[in-house]
Structure formats: C-alpha cells, structure tokens
Scaffold this active site. Structure first.
Site, short mmCIF file in Angstrom:
data_model
loop_
_atom_site.label_atom_id
_atom_site.label_comp_id
_atom_site.label_asym_id
_atom_site.label_seq_id
_atom_site.Cartn_x
_atom_site.Cartn_y
_atom_site.Cartn_z
N CYS A 82 0.82 -1.21 0.00
CA CYS A 82 0.00 0.00 0.00
C CYS A 82 0.86 1.26 0.00
O CYS A 82 1.97 1.26 0.52
CB CYS A 82 -0.93 0.02 1.21
SG CYS A 82 -2.09 -1.36 1.23
N CYS A 163 -3.79 -0.21 -3.11
CA CYS A 163 -4.33 0.31 -1.85
C CYS A 163 -3.55 1.53 -1.37
O CYS A 163 -2.38 1.69 -1.71
CB CYS A 163 -4.32 -0.80 -0.79
SG CYS A 163 -2.78 -1.74 -0.73
#
Ligand code: AVW
Length: 257
Positions: A82, A163
C-alpha cells in the site's frame, strides 16, 4: 536425407524455443524470489510456470482471452504494498529507472508477475505443445493475443489490488499526457477500488521547454473515468529532478516526487 535433416533441425529449433522461453521465465522467477525473500514463501516457480503455460499452449494465437491467465494470477502469491504503487503511461523507461534502486515505489514490472514477463513475446498454435517467441501476433494484430491478454489481465489485477495513495507517472513532453485508450486510462483507472485506494496522484514529468501542465484538458477525462470517491491530485515534477534521483539512489524519495 535432406528432408530428414531439415525436419530434425526444425524440430530441434522449435524445442529450443519452447525450452528457452520456459527457461527465461523460470530463471527470472527464481532470481526474483532470491532477491525478494519476503515473497519467496508461498511461491513455487514450477507451479507458476505450469499455470502460465496452460493459458496459451495449444491455442490459436488470436484466441487467448485475458481470463485464460486467471489461474496464473491465482498461482502468484504476493501482497500489494500500500501507498507505493506506481502506474505509468508513455513513461516506461523513466518509471522503471526510477523504481529500480528504490523501494518507495513499485510498478507492475517490479512485482513477480510483471518481472517474469516484461519485454517477452510468446505464443503457441492450435493443438501444438510448443511455445514460439517469434512469428507471434503483434500487440494490435488481433485482440485476444497471448501477450496483450496477459498484460491486460496483469494490469487489471495490479489496479484492483492497489491500496492507499497510488500514483501514475505521465509524460509532460507529450501534447496529450493522458489517453483514454491506454492501458492506464482504459483498464487501470477503472479498476481502482474506492474502498482501498485513498487517492490518485498524477506525477506529470515536465521539461523546462514543455508546455503541458496539470491544467491540460485531458485530465478531466481521467477524473471522469476515476471513481468519484477517489480523490484526484496532479503535480508537475521537473524532469531534471527525476533524472537526478535516477542517477543518485541515495536521494530520499520524498525529495524526488
Ligand atoms: P503505454 P499504457 N500497440 O506507454 O498506459 C503496441 O501506452 O498502455 O502505457 N503496444 C502497446 C499498445 C499498442 N497500442 N498499447 C500498449 N502497448 C504495450 C501496465 C507496449 O509494449 C503498467 F501497470 C508499450 O510499451 C502501466 O501502468 C506498453 O504496452 C500501464 O500498463 C505500454 O504502453 C502502461 O500501459
């Protein structure tokens, strides 16, 4: 005798082709797992290769769908990182030169799946057990060719698993830095999941002489394709700064982009 010799030579070359493609993919897979020990666990290059091969072997080279690569995607076990995923469009070389010696940003080709296949060409034939690396359809010769379908599926997967804050490196030296028909514009933007992605930042790499800015009329098109729940941002980044960061990997990421 001549016919037999030619047949043997053809057979051997075809076999070499099959084996050499397998070898390149397998070697890249092993090399990646060696260099990225956190990914090694759960991944088996033999299983990955078997899933890769089944996607296109024995099929007409214009009849391999993106879905044929679903088992391959499932066979690769690598979590998205992420806040570090970097998309690119018309900036392949620069994006990869930038991420090569830095961990702060990761492109699809820095993941196991992309690393194994980057720059390769492959196809088979109806009812054949062989892999060919020449004479395969080009990117736009037919829609469902093995290479294009692979990158389509890999890109969908890369975007869908993204993400945190993600970014895309775009080319400010082009008249139109964002194109709806690029893989980034037609596939990746649309597959970002608003439940996981906090924001998309365009890094528009510009030279002093460039006239393209973040106010370019192609960017509203990007925002239209983007899920309205994903905040959009654009930043102009001087090419000289990116170049400096490519040549000196010690410069921290935050001073680069
Ligand atoms: P690109 P994308 N004809 O720089 O946004 C031939 O335009 O598309 O960036 N080759 C093509 C074509 C085409 N019409 N379209 C794409 N390609 C091949 C994966 C060609 O090999 C990463 F995650 C070209 O060098 C990036 O975020 C390459 O695709 C995103 O997709 C890139 O074309 C970049 O695809």
């Amino acid at each position: 005798i001549v016919v037999v010799v030619i047949a043997i030579i053809c057979g051997v070359t075809a076999q070499n082709n099959s084996h050499s493609f397998r070898n390149v993919v397998m070697e890249r897979c092993e090399e990646y797992l060696q260099k990225n020990s956190h990914v090694t666990r759960n991944n088996d290059c033999k299983i990955i290769w078997a899933a890769f091969e089944q996607a296109y072997i024995g099929k007409d080279p214009c009849d391999v769908s993106p879905e044929a690569y679903d088992p391959l995607i499932r066979s690769v076990k690598q979590d998205a990182v992420c806040n570090s995923m970097l998309f690119w469009s018309k900036t392949k070389q620069m994006a990869h030169a930038f991420t090569a010696k830095r961990n702060c940003l990761v492109t699809l080709e820095d993941t196991l799946l992309g690393f194994m296949s980057d720059g390769l060409t492959w196809c088979s034939k109806n009812k054949s057990k062989e892999t060919f690396t020449t004479g395969c359809p080009g990117w736009s010769d037919c829609q469902n060719n093995p290479v294009r379908s692979f990158w389509l599926k890999a890109s969908i997967n890369f975007a869908a698993t993204a993400c945190g804050n993600v970014s895309v490196m775009l080319n400010g030296s082009l008249e139109t830095p964002f194109s709806n028909s690029s893989i980034f514009g037609s596939v990746e933007v649309k597959n970002l999941d608003p439940n996981k992605v906090k924001g998309l930042t365009v890094l528009l790499v510009t030279k002093d002489t460039d006239v393209t800015t973040c106010r370019h009329p192609s960017f509203p098109n990007l925002q239209t394709s983007l899920n309205p729940n994903i905040p959009y941002n654009c930043r102009e980044v001087p090419y000289s700064r990116v170049e400096g960061c490519i040549s000196d990997p010690e410069i921290p990421c935050r001073s680069c982009l």
